[in-house]
Design a protein around this motif. Structure first.
Motif, PDB file in Angstrom:
ATOM      1  N   UNK A 199       0.809  -1.218   0.000  1.00  0.00           N
ATOM      2  CA  UNK A 199       0.000   0.000   0.000  1.00  0.00           C
ATOM      3  C   UNK A 199       0.847   1.276   0.000  1.00  0.00           C
ATOM      4  N   UNK A 200       2.139   1.162   0.312  1.00  0.00           N
ATOM      5  CA  UNK A 200       3.026   2.329   0.274  1.00  0.00           C
ATOM      6  C   UNK A 200       3.478   2.676  -1.141  1.00  0.00           C
ATOM      7  N   UNK A 201       3.159   1.799  -2.107  1.00  0.00           N
ATOM      8  CA  UNK A 201       3.522   2.076  -3.496  1.00  0.00           C
ATOM      9  C   UNK A 201       4.664   1.236  -4.021  1.00  0.00           C
ATOM     10  N   UNK A 202       5.130   0.249  -3.226  1.00  0.00           N
ATOM     11  CA  UNK A 202       6.238  -0.579  -3.698  1.00  0.00           C
ATOM     12  C   UNK A 202       5.733  -1.677  -4.639  1.00  0.00           C
ATOM     13  N   UNK A 203       6.645  -2.194  -5.427  1.00  0.00           N
ATOM     14  CA  UNK A 203       6.324  -3.282  -6.342  1.00  0.00           C
ATOM     15  C   UNK A 203       5.924  -4.521  -5.556  1.00  0.00           C
ATOM     16  N   UNK A 204       4.916  -5.205  -6.038  1.00  0.00           N
ATOM     17  CA  UNK A 204       4.504  -6.473  -5.444  1.00  0.00           C
ATOM     18  C   UNK A 204       5.461  -7.551  -5.946  1.00  0.00           C
ATOM     19  N   UNK A 205       6.670  -7.559  -5.377  1.00  0.00           N
ATOM     20  CA  UNK A 205       7.768  -8.350  -5.909  1.00  0.00           C
ATOM     21  C   UNK A 205       7.621  -9.851  -5.673  1.00  0.00           C
TER      22      UNK A 205
END
Length: 278
Positions: A199-205
Motif C-alpha cells: 500500500x506504500x507504493x512498492x512493487x509487489x515483488x
C-alpha cells in the motif's frame, strides 16, 4: 532472436506505432530460468495476468500458464542458454488510437539473455545507496505492478551513476522509503525484519514474497510489513534489496552508516535450498 507472438524472429524495430513505445502502454515480467525451469512460474504468471487486468488489456484465451512457460522456454532453448538465463516478456496493447486505444487486444515479445550462475550468490562488495528525491513514487495500485513506464527508475539510475552510488532508494509522496531502483527493500533492526507494505507504493515483488516466507522460518526473527522512514535507515543493522534475478543484494552503506549482512547470507542459503527442493 526474440519471441514475438509465439514466433522466433530476428530482432528488429517493432513498428513506429507501438503503444508501449508511444505511451508506456505495456506491462512486463522478468523471469529467471535455471536448468530449463522458470523459477516461481506460477507467481510470475498470475502477477502478469493481474497487471493486464488492472490496465484493462484483453487476455487471449490461449494465454495460459502453460503457454507462458512454453514460449519462454522455447526461446531460451533455441538460443542454447536454458541452463541459466533471464527472460523478459513484454505485453502491449495493439496499435491504434491516441490516449484512447482503438482496441484492448494485445501482442507480446520475449527477450532472453544468458546468466553466469545457476544459483543465487551474494555480492559482498561495496554497495552504497542514497535517497532519490527528484521524483516520488505514488501510493496507488499502478505503482505495485510492472508497467513499461519506468521513468523514475531511469532518472534515478542516472542520478546514482553520476553520484558514484550503486543504487538509490525511492520515496513515496508521504516521504516514506518504498524500495530500491531495481528491487524491494528489507531492513533488519534488532530482531525485527521490516519491508514496506504494498500500500506504500512498492512493487509487489516475486522475490519479496519468497523472502518474507523464508524469513518467517528463521528462529528469533520477527517479520513485519511496516512503513520505513528515512530516519529509520540510520538505525538499521542490515539493509538489503531483493529481486528475482539477483536474489538478495546487501547494502553496505547509506550516508555515514555502514551495515552488516549476516541475515542476508542466511537467507540466500535458504533461498538456494528452497529452489533445489522444488
Amino acid at each position: 532472436m526474440i519471441n514475438f507472438n509465439g514466433n522466433i524472429v530476428e530482432e528488429e524495430n517493432l513498428l513506429t506505432q507501438n503503444r508501449a513505445f508511444l505511451f508506456g502502454d505495456g506491462v512486463f515480467e522478468t523471469v529467471k530460468i535455471i536448468n530449463n525451469k522458470i523459477l516461481f512460474l506460477e507467481d510470475h504468471y498470475f502477477r502478469l495476468m493481474a497487471s493486464m487486468r488492472v490496465v484493462r488489456m484483453e487476455i487471449p484465451m490461449n494465454f495460459t500458464m502453460e503457454h507462458f512457460e512454453e514460449q519462454i522456454l522455447n526461446l531460451v532453448q533455441q538460443k542454447g542458454i536454458s541452463a541459466s538465463a533471464r527472460a523478459r516478456i513484454t505485453v502491449f496493447r495493439n496499435d491504434g488510437g491516441l490516449y484512447l486505444p482503438k482496441t484492448n487486444e494485445i501482442s507480446y515479445l520475449i527477450h532472453a539473455s544468458q546468466l553466469e550462475s545457476t544459483v543465487y550468490a551474494l555480492n559482498t562488495g561495496q554497495y552504497e545507496v542514497d535517497l532519490y528525491k527528484d521524483f516520488y513514487v505514488t501510493k496507488q495500485l499502478l505503482s505495485s505492478i510492472k508497467t513499461t513506464n519506468k521513468m523514475i527508475n531511469v532518472t534515478g539510475s542516472i542520478f546514482a551513476y553520476e553520484n558514484g552510488l550503486a543504487n538509490c532508494l525511492l520515496i513515496n509522496d508521504a516521504k516514506n522509503v518504498v524500495e530500491g531502483l531495481q528491487g524491494n527493500l528489507f531492513m533488519l533492526a534488532g530482531k525485527k525484519l521490516i519491508t514496506p507494505p504494498i500500500s506504500e507504493g512498492c512493487l509487489n515483488g516475486i522475490m519479496r514474497k519468497q523472502i518474507l516466507a523464508l524469513a518467517k522460518k528463521v528462529e528469533g526473527i520477527e517479520v513485519v510489513e511496516e512503513i520505513i522512514s528515512p530516519f529509520d535507515l540510520q538505525k538499521a543493522d542490515e539493509l538489503f534489496l531483493t529481486n528475482v534475478i539477483m536474489g538478495i543484494q546487501p547494502i553496505t552503506k547509506y550516508r555515514k552508516k555502514e551495515f552488516t549482512s549476516n541475515l542476508a547470507h542466511l537467507l540466500v542459503q535458504k533461498l538456494n535450498e528452497s529452489i533445489t527442493e522444488n
